[in-house]
Design a protein around this motif. Structure first.
Motif, short mmCIF file in Angstrom:
data_model
loop_
_atom_site.label_atom_id
_atom_site.label_comp_id
_atom_site.label_asym_id
_atom_site.label_seq_id
_atom_site.Cartn_x
_atom_site.Cartn_y
_atom_site.Cartn_z
N LYS A 81 -1.58 2.74 -9.34
CA LYS A 81 -1.51 4.31 -9.17
C LYS A 81 -1.36 5.08 -10.79
O LYS A 81 -2.14 6.10 -10.92
CB LYS A 81 -0.47 4.53 -8.71
CG LYS A 81 0.47 4.28 -7.27
CD LYS A 81 1.64 4.39 -6.56
CE LYS A 81 1.79 5.45 -6.45
NZ LYS A 81 1.86 6.31 -5.12
N SER A 82 -1.52 4.56 -11.45
CA SER A 82 -1.43 4.56 -13.53
C SER A 82 -2.99 4.79 -14.12
O SER A 82 -3.00 5.38 -14.77
CB SER A 82 -1.10 4.03 -13.85
OG SER A 82 -1.87 2.34 -14.25
N PHE A 83 -4.51 4.13 -12.71
CA PHE A 83 -5.24 4.99 -12.88
C PHE A 83 -5.74 6.40 -12.75
O PHE A 83 -4.83 7.25 -12.63
CB PHE A 83 -6.68 3.50 -12.58
CG PHE A 83 -6.14 2.45 -13.11
CD1 PHE A 83 -7.29 1.53 -13.83
CD2 PHE A 83 -5.39 1.61 -12.46
CE1 PHE A 83 -7.33 0.75 -14.77
CE2 PHE A 83 -5.03 0.24 -12.86
CZ PHE A 83 -5.91 0.10 -14.19
N VAL A 84 -6.74 6.22 -13.23
CA VAL A 84 -7.71 7.98 -12.70
C VAL A 84 -6.96 9.16 -11.55
O VAL A 84 -6.64 8.17 -11.11
CB VAL A 84 -9.19 8.46 -12.30
CG1 VAL A 84 -9.67 9.39 -12.58
CG2 VAL A 84 -9.57 7.42 -13.62
N ALA A 85 -6.52 9.66 -11.76
CA ALA A 85 -5.89 10.15 -10.52
C ALA A 85 -6.69 10.84 -9.52
O ALA A 85 -7.64 11.69 -9.86
CB ALA A 85 -5.01 11.57 -11.11
N SER B 289 -3.03 3.35 -2.64
CA SER B 289 -3.07 2.45 -4.56
C SER B 289 -2.67 1.41 -4.07
O SER B 289 -1.97 0.81 -2.48
CB SER B 289 -1.59 3.06 -5.82
OG SER B 289 -2.35 3.86 -6.08
N ILE B 290 -2.98 -0.36 -4.28
CA ILE B 290 -2.68 -0.94 -3.03
C ILE B 290 -2.68 -2.23 -4.19
O ILE B 290 -3.46 -2.59 -5.39
CB ILE B 290 -3.53 -1.86 -2.74
CG1 ILE B 290 -4.22 -0.79 -1.31
CG2 ILE B 290 -3.10 -2.90 -1.87
CD1 ILE B 290 -5.12 -1.01 -0.56
N LEU C 196 1.06 -1.44 0.06
CA LEU C 196 0.08 -0.43 -0.18
C LEU C 196 0.74 1.61 0.12
O LEU C 196 1.90 1.27 0.87
CB LEU C 196 -0.86 0.00 1.22
CG LEU C 196 -1.90 1.22 0.93
CD1 LEU C 196 -3.12 0.66 1.60
CD2 LEU C 196 -1.27 2.48 2.59
N ASP C 197 0.78 2.48 -0.92
CA ASP C 197 1.20 3.54 -0.97
C ASP C 197 0.14 4.69 -0.67
O ASP C 197 -0.43 4.62 -1.71
CB ASP C 197 1.95 3.47 -2.59
CG ASP C 197 3.17 4.81 -2.29
OD1 ASP C 197 3.19 5.65 -1.36
OD2 ASP C 197 3.02 4.95 -3.52
#
Length: 373
Positions: free
Chosen positions: A354-358, A325-326, A219-220
């Motif tokens: 993390k690359s999906f919708v901000a 993001s996990i 997780l971040d």
């Protein structure tokens, strides 16, 4: 016809030659067969482990220093610890003990009070007053059963006090618990008190050795740096502790008794749970985080749902509110070979999430088959 006479019996010092050979093994020092059986088994056991384990293994073992002037106790404790995978050093008097403590930095010291050349409590004081050795845990093992002796030892930093005669299984369990507490304290993240990277590595490696089914989640916190830059380190620390508490509470509800939560550092966390639980746990972590995070912003920022601050290039940039993001990996579709492989795959999945919708929290689980080359 004369028969050949039988060979003469071996001389009394047959087993005291410079090198003594048994099938496939050679002892560089003579075995003293007049000593207790425990001594002989210990010597043979040490050699067998040296032959059985690869080069460098003994240096990676946790080391126990046993300090006692009774050879029988030294021998039998050594045997029991070595059977459980520990490396063992022994000392029979106080100056020798202090020398080995400072040179070897053992994982645990088992210390008698009545020693030649000095008092065991004085050795204990020396350990705890020296910054280089103060964190080494010490178990007192002594025939002195007066409450005053016990209080003196505990007052000076002893982690436990065991009196002779003792039950070996109880002593082993106490030693294991002391080492576990000590390692947890040394590796824990000071902000969240969660186990740090060494403990995470050890837990994953233990799971891989046992071939258990597991799910590993990385997780971040997204956009944590902009938040920290605007609101400061105190509020940033509060957000990190908030995240740690969410993971703990979620695993209490959706996890199992063997679950594990770790704090790699900064805004990076991991949790390990069962394959049947990880989807529900990841969803619950995201739901709890998204529900609680607005209170970390002022009302104006909550309404507009973004902040403006300098980016890494020193230019003003608009950033969404923090989210998580996990990335999740399991050994459902193949076995991992080592800890690094688990973390690498989980980090890959986390970065993909993390690359999906901000500004949206998301988890991604790797369903690819693990390929070992």
């Amino acid at each position: 016809m004369h028969s050949t006479p039988p060979p003469p019996p071996p001389p009394p010092h047959f087993f005291r030659r410079e090198k003594q050979k048994f099938p496939f093994v050679t002892f560089d020092q003579p075995l003293d067969f007049s000593k207790p059986f425990c001594y002989i088994v210990t010597r043979v056991g040490k050699l067998a482990r040296t032959m059985a384990f690869p080069r460098g293994y003994m240096q990676t073992q946790k080391k126990i220093l046993i300090v006692d002037d009774n050879p029988g106790i030294l021998e039998c404790l050594s045997l029991n610890f070595e059977r459980r995978g520990f490396a063992v050093e022994t000392a029979s008097e106080s100056s020798e003990a202090l020398h080995k403590i400072h040179e070897e930095k053992p994982t645990l010291v088992i210390l008698d009070i009545m020693l030649p050349g000095g008092d065991g409590v004085d050795v204990l004081k020396n350990i705890k007053e020296n910054p280089d050795t103060a964190t080494i845990p010490v178990m007192m093992l002594t025939a002195k059963c007066q409450i005053s002796d016990k209080l003196a030892s505990l007052k000076n930093g002893a982690d436990d006090y065991v009196t002779k005669p003792f039950i070996i299984e109880e002593l082993m369990l106490k030693a294991k618990n002391i080492i576990a507490r000590s390692e947890a304290a040394l590796t824990a993240n000071p902000l969240t008190s969660l186990p740090g990277s060494p403990a995470i590595r050890e837990r994953v490696s233990e799971i891989l050795r046992s071939c258990r089914r597991f799910a590993f989640a990385y997780l971040d916190i997204n956009y944590f740096k902009p938040y920290n830059d605007i609101y400061g380190y105190v509020k940033g620390d509060e957000l990190i502790k908030f995240t740690a508490d969410i993971i703990r509470r979620v695993l209490d509800i959706h996890g199992t008794k063997d679950d594990f939560t770790g704090h790699i550092g900064g805004d990076d966390f991991v949790f390990i749970t069962g394959q049947d639980n990880v989807d529900a746990a990841a969803r619950a972590v995201i739901a709890a985080f998204d529900a609680g995070v607005p209170r970390f912003y002022d009302e104006e920022t909550r309404e507009k749902k973004y902040v403006n601050t300098l980016n890494r290039e020193g230019k003003i940039q608009r950033f969404p509110l923090v989210s998580v993001s996990i990335g999740v990996v399991t050994n459902e579709h193949g076995e991992f070979t080592h800890y690094g492989e688990v973390v690498e795959k989980a980090a890959e999945m986390k970065n993909y999430a993390k690359s999906f919708v901000a500004g949206e929290s998301r988890y991604v689980k790797d369903k690819r088959r693990v390929t070992n080359y």
